[in-house]
Design a protein around this motif. Structure first.
Motif, PDB file in Angstrom:
ATOM      1  N   ALA A  75      13.418 -21.438  63.281  1.00 34.65           N
ATOM      2  CA  ALA A  75      12.529 -20.693  64.177  1.00 34.65           C
ATOM      3  C   ALA A  75      13.319 -19.739  65.073  1.00 34.65           C
ATOM      4  O   ALA A  75      12.894 -18.606  65.332  1.00 34.65           O
ATOM      5  N   SER A  83      13.056 -15.658  64.977  1.00 32.86           N
ATOM      6  CA  SER A  83      12.451 -15.016  66.147  1.00 32.86           C
ATOM      7  C   SER A  83      13.441 -14.240  67.015  1.00 32.86           C
ATOM      8  O   SER A  83      13.066 -13.224  67.615  1.00 32.86           O
ATOM      9  N   ALA A 103      11.397 -18.982  56.634  1.00 31.20           N
ATOM     10  CA  ALA A 103       9.954 -19.155  56.833  1.00 31.20           C
ATOM     11  C   ALA A 103       9.400 -20.215  55.890  1.00 31.20           C
ATOM     12  O   ALA A 103       8.556 -21.034  56.280  1.00 31.20           O
ATOM     13  N   LEU A 116      10.410 -23.631  57.166  1.00 36.35           N
ATOM     14  CA  LEU A 116       9.573 -24.009  58.305  1.00 36.35           C
ATOM     15  C   LEU A 116       8.215 -24.525  57.846  1.00 36.35           C
ATOM     16  O   LEU A 116       7.732 -25.560  58.310  1.00 36.35           O
ATOM     17  N   TRP A 144       6.106 -20.087  66.058  1.00 30.94           N
ATOM     18  CA  TRP A 144       6.601 -20.924  64.976  1.00 30.94           C
ATOM     19  C   TRP A 144       6.553 -22.402  65.369  1.00 30.94           C
ATOM     20  O   TRP A 144       6.081 -23.246  64.616  1.00 30.94           O
TER      21      TRP A 144
END
Length: 207
Positions: free
Chosen positions: A120, A124, A135, A138, A201
């Motif tokens: 995350a 970010s 991604a 996650l 996230w």
């Protein structure tokens, strides 16, 4: 001692079923141990990358120092597969979530949180080309944790708003951001947007 034929048959059937259950339980032990071993091996490997206890700052800093930030995708790929494995094994064999590491203080839950927080943070706030593997990792991670939560009937919000509060506050995020800047990790200049993205996230797995 059984007194008649029906009672004798029932006793033999009961004994046979008991032996069958024992054999079935024994046959599950190798698969349970194999799943536990795969999980713990990944946790041990993470320690070399992220310290003990695992920390997103340590992992990002270590990869940056080694000039290997671009190779974080290997971690994301490994843990995406591991999360899928954990989801399947820890719900079909529900004793596994309670199997503790033989090393005091080591935990697959803590390791999972570190991997997810690191992914995350990279997505970010770290100023690098967007990595779809992060991604995907996650998503695999929070789906895994949610499926286990569903099995044990642990309540959570299945559709959180990106602005919902999380257990990490802005000051902790800023501290991590500043620490990464200090060691030379390239960071995105818009810190406020980075915080909003991180929050968006993390809200998915902040159960």
């Amino acid at each position: 001692k059984p007194s008649d034929l029906p009672t004798t048959i029932a006793a033999f059937v009961e004994a046979t079923i008991g032996l069958g259950l024992i054999a079935l339980l024994i046959s599950y032990l190798p698969s349970i141990y194999s799943a536990f071993q795969r999980r713990e091996q990944a946790v041990v490997m993470l320690e070399t990358r992220a310290g003990d206890p695992p920390d997103p700052l340590v992992m990002i800093r270590r990869f940056h120092t080694l000039e290997r930030l671009d190779e974080l995708h290997l971690v994301w790929t490994q843990w995406e597969s591991l999360f899928a494995d954990i989801e399947e094994t820890h719900t079909s064999q529900p004793s596994l979530p309670f199997f503790r590491s033989p090393v005091t203080g080591r935990s697959w839950v803590t390791a999972s949180g570190c991997v997810l927080d690191t992914a995350a943070m990279v997505l970010s706030a770290v100023d690098r080309p967007r990595d779809p593997n992060a991604a995907l990792c996650l998503r695999a991670g929070y789906l895994c944790l949610r499926r286990i939560a569903d099995y044990f009937q642990i309540p959570y919000d299945p559709d959180p708003d990106p602005d919902d509060p999380i257990s990490i506050d802005r000051s902790e995020f800023d501290e991590l951001y500043d620490d990464l800047v200090e060691v030379g990790v390239p960071m995105k200049p818009d810190r406020d947007q980075a915080w909003r993205d991180f929050q968006g996230w993390r809200v998915n797995y902040d159960l």
